[in-house]
Write a protein that holds these residues in place. Structure first.
Motif, PDB file in Angstrom:
ATOM      1  N   GLN A   1      44.418  48.077 -75.522  1.00  0.00           N
ATOM      2  CA  GLN A   1      45.519  47.680 -76.398  1.00  0.00           C
ATOM      3  C   GLN A   1      45.022  47.078 -77.710  1.00  0.00           C
ATOM      4  O   GLN A   1      45.755  47.049 -78.691  1.00  0.00           O
ATOM      5  CB  GLN A   1      46.432  46.697 -75.663  1.00  0.00           C
TER       6      GLN A   1
ATOM      7  N   TYR B   1      44.807  50.268 -79.502  1.00  0.00           N
ATOM      8  CA  TYR B   1      46.125  50.901 -79.634  1.00  0.00           C
ATOM      9  C   TYR B   1      47.202  49.869 -79.323  1.00  0.00           C
ATOM     10  O   TYR B   1      47.803  49.876 -78.240  1.00  0.00           O
ATOM     11  CB  TYR B   1      46.229  52.104 -78.694  1.00  0.00           C
TER      12      TYR B   1
ATOM     13  N   ALA C   1      53.196  45.879 -75.340  1.00  0.00           N
ATOM     14  CA  ALA C   1      52.479  46.254 -76.548  1.00  0.00           C
ATOM     15  C   ALA C   1      52.204  44.995 -77.368  1.00  0.00           C
ATOM     16  O   ALA C   1      53.053  44.101 -77.464  1.00  0.00           O
ATOM     17  CB  ALA C   1      53.299  47.252 -77.361  1.00  0.00           C
TER      18      ALA C   1
ATOM     19  N   ALA D   1      54.522  53.617 -77.787  1.00  0.00           N
ATOM     20  CA  ALA D   1      54.123  54.498 -76.684  1.00  0.00           C
ATOM     21  C   ALA D   1      54.092  53.701 -75.388  1.00  0.00           C
ATOM     22  O   ALA D   1      53.999  52.472 -75.392  1.00  0.00           O
ATOM     23  CB  ALA D   1      52.755  55.118 -76.954  1.00  0.00           C
ATOM     24  N   GLN D   2      54.170  54.435 -74.289  1.00  0.00           N
ATOM     25  CA  GLN D   2      54.091  53.807 -72.971  1.00  0.00           C
ATOM     26  C   GLN D   2      53.154  54.616 -72.090  1.00  0.00           C
ATOM     27  O   GLN D   2      53.068  55.838 -72.203  1.00  0.00           O
ATOM     28  CB  GLN D   2      55.466  53.705 -72.309  1.00  0.00           C
TER      29      GLN D   2
ATOM     30  N   THR E   1      50.851  50.524 -77.674  1.00  0.00           N
ATOM     31  CA  THR E   1      51.048  51.096 -76.333  1.00  0.00           C
ATOM     32  C   THR E   1      51.355  50.016 -75.314  1.00  0.00           C
ATOM     33  O   THR E   1      50.572  49.082 -75.128  1.00  0.00           O
ATOM     34  CB  THR E   1      49.796  51.871 -75.887  1.00  0.00           C
TER      35      THR E   1
ATOM     36  N   HIS F   1      54.009  61.092 -70.103  1.00  0.00           N
ATOM     37  CA  HIS F   1      53.360  60.809 -71.387  1.00  0.00           C
ATOM     38  C   HIS F   1      51.921  61.353 -71.364  1.00  0.00           C
ATOM     39  O   HIS F   1      50.956  60.590 -71.365  1.00  0.00           O
ATOM     40  CB  HIS F   1      53.351  59.304 -71.655  1.00  0.00           C
TER      41      HIS F   1
ATOM     42  N   GLU G   1      49.351  60.246 -74.162  1.00  0.00           N
ATOM     43  CA  GLU G   1      48.835  58.885 -73.981  1.00  0.00           C
ATOM     44  C   GLU G   1      47.864  58.825 -72.800  1.00  0.00           C
ATOM     45  O   GLU G   1      46.854  58.117 -72.838  1.00  0.00           O
ATOM     46  CB  GLU G   1      49.992  57.904 -73.765  1.00  0.00           C
TER      47      GLU G   1
END
Length: 352
Positions: free
Chosen positions: A56, A59, A29, A35-36, A62, A273, A276
């Motif tokens: 990225q 976001y 990240a 988040a992943q 993440t 997830h 995501e």
């Protein structure tokens, strides 16, 4: 694209350039990690790194883990590991038939959004498999080995060149090994259904000692170096990226018909997830994501190909997502097809 993003993409490309099939690349990240997302994909890491970098930027919280896996292994590993800690959140593959089978067998999560609704009808199935880009399947040749007058533009012309006096392509022509390459198998079965000279062409390839490889990159390495003069039925986007970098390559989309493979995304039903995964899929299908796929990753965008339900033009023939792709995954049909293919490509080279 901003200067900072370009520099970041360059860094990611530099770290990923030596990636091999099965390699795992972790993209930490860029902000506070919240988040992943774990992606299993058949697209080379060095190609997809620029896409992840741009995501990225939107976001930064993440972390993305991307694993480069060949098509058949991607399918098999998902079935084996889908209930483990390393289960993927998203599967991205050019193996349309195997992605279709995962959907058909109940392993996919449905997703509907404004972005998925914009995907042409021919490029999605049951709101569970979505084309994110399309790939014309081409012949790629070495421009130093084949003068323009000898370059085939149809399968009939390729057949004539393979049969030409002096056997100019003997030992110097390549294609996918369909016993190891799922994409190669898909393309070969499509040729068998569409092309009246498919059998004769396959026999001629065998007579010329066709070189068979599992991955597009290996075939392009050999034609770029001059070891091979021409390769048949390979994904054109990888070749274009090499041409842009100065490789002595030319691309021919056969004028009789050019198969188009969809690079498809499936969110597994048990994705660790899923929120995501849906967000990343929506990004890929957004105007921005499609632009990055096109301009930076050299993958042809699925949105904006001429209208919501129109297929790519010229002589391109998209392979349709759906249950029709399951026919040649039947164990008996697959074995019979592979036996016939093997008997052709392993034929003894003709003697002069």
């Amino acid at each position: 694209m901003s200067r900072c993003l370009i520099l970041l993409c360059g860094l990611l490309l530099a770290t990923a350039v030596s990636a091999a099939p099965g390699d795992v690349q972790r993209f930490p990240a860029t902000g506070t990690a919240t988040a992943q997302l774990r992606i299993h994909g058949t697209t080379d890491i060095e190609v997809f790194a620029v896409v992840i970098a741009d995501y990225q930027r939107l976001y930064p919280g993440t972390e993305v883990v991307y694993e480069d896996i060949i098509t058949q292994d991607l399918y098999a590993r998902f079935l084996r590991d889908r209930n483990t800690a390393t289960a993927p959140d998203l599967l991205i593959s050019s193996g349309m038939d195997l992605q279709t089978k995962l959907v058909n067998d109940g392993h996919a999560l449905s997703h509907r959004s404004p972005q998925t609704e914009a995907v042409p009808a021919w490029a999605k199935w049951r709101n569970e498999a979505f084309g994110i880009s399309y790939e014309p399947v081409a012949m790629v040749y070495n421009t130093r080995a084949l003068p323009p007058a000898k370059v085939p533009h149809t399968r009939r012309q390729l057949l004539d060149l393979l049969r030409a006096e002096g056997a100019p392509l003997r030992g110097r022509v390549g294609t996918y090994d369909i016993e190891r390459s799922s994409v190669g198998y898909l393309l070969a079965t499509q040729d068998a259904q569409r092309g009246s000279i498919a059998g004769a062409l396959l026999g001629a390839l065998g007579d010329n000692g066709v070189v068979r490889e599992e991955r597009t990159g290996v075939l392009l390495d050999q034609v770029s170096s001059g070891k091979l003069s021409l390769v048949y039925n390979v994904l054109g986007s990888y070749a274009q990226a090499r041409i842009d970098a100065g490789a002595p390559l030319g691309i021919v989309e056969p004028e009789d018909y050019t198969l188009v493979v969809l690079r498809t995304a499936v969110i597994p039903r048990n994705s660790p997830h899923p929120v995501e995964a849906k967000r990343f899929l929506d990004y890929l299908l957004s105007a921005r994501g499609q632009q990055v796929l096109s301009r930076e990753a050299r993958l042809m965008p699925i949105i904006g190909t001429g209208g919501s339900d129109r297929e790519p033009g010229q002589n391109r023939r998209p392979i349709q997502l759906g249950p029709g792709l399951l026919v040649y995954l039947d164990a008996l049909k697959r074995r019979q097809f592979l036996d016939a293919w093997r008997s052709s490509v392993e034929a003894k080279p003709r003697s002069d």
